[in-house]
Design a protein around this motif. Sequence first.
Motif, PDB file in Angstrom:
ATOM      1  N   ARG A 260      75.201  -4.129  44.628  1.00 26.28           N
ATOM      2  CA  ARG A 260      74.363  -3.306  45.506  1.00 26.28           C
ATOM      3  C   ARG A 260      73.154  -2.786  44.754  1.00 26.28           C
TER       4      ARG A 260
ATOM      5  N   THR B 152      80.049  -9.512  48.730  1.00 26.16           N
ATOM      6  CA  THR B 152      80.956  -8.968  49.752  1.00 26.16           C
ATOM      7  C   THR B 152      81.881 -10.055  50.302  1.00 26.16           C
TER       8      THR B 152
ATOM      9  N   LEU C 277      77.534  -2.445  51.994  1.00 28.03           N
ATOM     10  CA  LEU C 277      78.966  -2.471  51.719  1.00 28.03           C
ATOM     11  C   LEU C 277      79.248  -2.723  50.249  1.00 28.03           C
TER      12      LEU C 277
ATOM     13  N   GLY D 144      80.911  -4.387  47.093  1.00 25.71           N
ATOM     14  CA  GLY D 144      81.319  -5.754  46.812  1.00 25.71           C
ATOM     15  C   GLY D 144      82.820  -5.855  46.606  1.00 25.71           C
ATOM     16  N   THR D 145      83.315  -7.072  46.665  1.00 29.58           N
ATOM     17  CA  THR D 145      84.723  -7.330  46.427  1.00 29.58           C
ATOM     18  C   THR D 145      85.061  -6.962  44.986  1.00 29.58           C
TER      19      THR D 145
END
Length: 192
Positions: free
Chosen positions: A20, A83, A108, A110-111
């Motif tokens: 992000r 994401t 959002l 991230g994983t």
Amino acid sequence: MGGYLRAMKRYAVFEGRASRSEFWQFTAVLMVIIFIALIIDGAIAQEASLDDKKSPGGIITVLVVLAHFLPSLAVTVRRLHDTNRTGFLVFLNFVPPVNLVLVILMCLRGTPGPNQHGPDPLALGGGTLTTAGLPPAAGGSPVAPQMAVAGPTRHDTIAELERLGRLRKDGHLSDAEFEVLKSEALTQARAS
């Protein structure tokens, strides 16, 4: 500014992940550059109108936008990968009412950890900088937790600094994150 520079270094790389912070730093710096280009174009147009000449109108802004078009697409695709989504969602950007969905996706988290698109770009754990998710050092596990348990040898410290340098060079760590982790490694080495 670090995110902008990382994105520009990976000018047309659509593979991998972008955090992000990388995406939003790139976007913020790009908006400032475009704003400055608009001011310059406005000054050129005003100067031309005072001399009763026709100005080329907005040429600086057009050049800035064209120069940043490909890296903007690439960092957006890598952000979608972070994401764990397909990069083809970048085409939502070109559908005005639906492009707000893309803005939401960019916000959002991230994983955590690796996903199908690669390792976690900044190895963030719960909002704080850790070595979780970073590639292991020569010993098979991240060195910083090892150092907390047993005092590091000079070789361990050098190996850790080299590993952190590679991560920074590859774009997995920002300069600030590198400095924090380097400082932790050196502090732990001095403590032993």
